[in-house]
Scaffold this active site. Structure first.
Site, short mmCIF file in Angstrom:
data_model
loop_
_atom_site.label_atom_id
_atom_site.label_comp_id
_atom_site.label_asym_id
_atom_site.label_seq_id
_atom_site.Cartn_x
_atom_site.Cartn_y
_atom_site.Cartn_z
CG ASP A 1 -6.06 18.02 9.23
OD1 ASP A 1 -5.98 17.84 8.00
OD2 ASP A 1 -6.03 17.09 10.04
CG ASN B 1 -1.68 1.30 1.39
OD1 ASN B 1 -1.36 2.16 2.21
ND2 ASN B 1 -2.71 1.47 0.58
#
Length: 417
Positions: free
Chosen positions: A239, A130
């Site tokens: 964020d 991944n």
């Protein structure tokens, strides 16, 4: 790394520290910028290689309006990588993060952060690889702390914990935007994101064998392991919504080896900048598109808007055939992307990439008591500052499509003149 921008801004003045670099980069929100001279470092810093849809479209050889279609095609028809190279173009040494101009972006940040690092790992049980982008805060010149959200890497980490074995990883920084895009794309769990990247690159992607991992060429490649026993507080960090995320205990990465190209440039993604928003949000558009298509087969396009942080707001374009298509599209979109908070559905004569045109549709085609759906007490985004402590929020759908009963009232005269 490949840069898909003909107008690169170069900053040649010496900047005194990494915080000053970040401050300067924020002055150019949609440009590609190279800071050539960071005091104490031989390595330049670049930002903005994929901070517009136009740059991303160029990297995967399509038009902006075709990005969603191109991602879906690559996801459904990945191309197995069969080309490999080695580290002959790199200088390999013991890891020393002090040689890399990793930025502290804002004054209240928990520390300096790697923001464009793609983490490669294998499932300890299945061996499937991944790739995913994670923020990583510097602890010292050999250790990072990584924020892991509940996705594939989190699953691999949990399985490694059960086995009592640290999880081997590689971190790649400074890559082709097409590879970054593939790394952020939601694909079936038994797929390899690099096969999706290879589809973007027409089968020409080359990988490097790095331990038990296959990693694309990047300006910087770090090797190490995520500890299954050590955690430290991570954050605060700005964020997607340009607000600070909370501090959490997160796993430590113990680094061992680094490979740096002779002409390496450190890629920094500005937190809450357009590059951050597009790389995190744009790959969710195909998921929404496919879900809406199941409900309304005449869907034309889906956009997670930059004003909605490419995460909380979507505009969906449909070719309306029956009354109710707009509301069906809303429900499908909200279900497909649980973080989605507001969804506007428009007709195909509205440009989904133009906020002014979308507002025009809302102002002329919406009757509030008929066309606005309010869904309270549903799961929302952890990034939403107004979400409740239990993660719930209120979602709104706006059906800004024309009524089929009175189409003549909505003719945009200037379009035909």
């Amino acid at each position: 790394m490949k840069i898909y921008d003909d107008n690169i801004i170069e900053i040649t003045d010496e900047l005194s520290d990494e915080f000053e670099v970040a401050k300067v980069l924020r002055q150019y929100p949609k440009d590609t910028v190279i800071v050539k001279n960071v005091k104490g470092f031989d390595m330049p810093v670049i930002s903005g290689i994929c901070n517009t849809r136009e740059k991303i479209a160029k990297s995967i050889n399509c038009e902006v309006s075709e990005i969603t279609e191109k991602i879906i095609e690559a996801m459904e028809k990945p191309v197995k990588v069969d080309k490999f190279t080695d580290f002959s173009d790199y200088e390999t040494s013991d890891v020393d993060l002090d040689k890399i101009p990793i930025l502290t972006h804002y004054k209240r940040d928990g520390g300096a952060y790697i923001t464009a690092g793609v983490v490669f790992a294998r499932d300890p049980e299945t061996g499937i690889q991944n790739a995913s982008i994670h923020r990583m805060m510097v602890l010292d010149n050999k250790r990072l702390v990584i924020r892991i959200v509940p996705r594939n890497l989190y699953t691999y980490f949990q399985r490694a914990q059960k086995l009592g074995q640290d999880l081997e990883i590689a971190i790649a920084i400074g890559m082709d935007p097409a590879i970054l895009l593939a790394s952020t794309t939601s694909i079936p769990i038994d797929y390899d994101e690099m096969d999706v990247a290879n589809a973007f690159k027409g089968g020409n992607l080359e990988l490097i064998k790095c331990g038990n991992l296959n990693v694309p060429q990047a300006d910087i490649i770090l090797e190490g392991k995520i500890s299954v026993t050590e955690t430290v507080p991570e954050g605060p960090f700005v964020d997607l919504t340009d607000t600070y995320d909370i501090i959490r205990d997160q796993p430590i990465i113990n680094l061992e080896t680094m490979h740096i190209k002779n002409d390496a440039v450190y890629h920094a993604i500005i937190p809450a900048g357009f590059e951050h928003k597009l790389l995190q949000g744009l790959p969710q558009e195909p998921r929404i598109f496919k879900a809406v298509k199941n409900a309304v087969p005449t869907v034309e396009n889906v956009v997670l808007t930059e004003g909605g942080c490419c995460w909380l707001h979507a505009v969906v374009s449909i070719r309306k055939q029956t009354e109710g298509d707009g509301k069906n599209a809303i429900m499908a979109a909200l279900s497909a992307h649980p973080s989605l908070k507001h969804c506007v559905v428009v007709d195909t004569d509205v440009n989904v990439f133009d906020a002014e045109d979308v507002e025009y549709a809302i102002s002329t085609r919406v009757k509030g008591d008929r066309d606005i759906m309010i869904v309270p007490n549903v799961r929302g985004s952890s990034l939403d500052p107004v979400a409740e402590s239990d993660g719930t929020t209120t979602k709104i759908g706006v059906d800004a499509t024309k009524s089929l009963k009175t189409l003549e009232k909505f003719e945009r005269v200037s379009f035909g003149e």
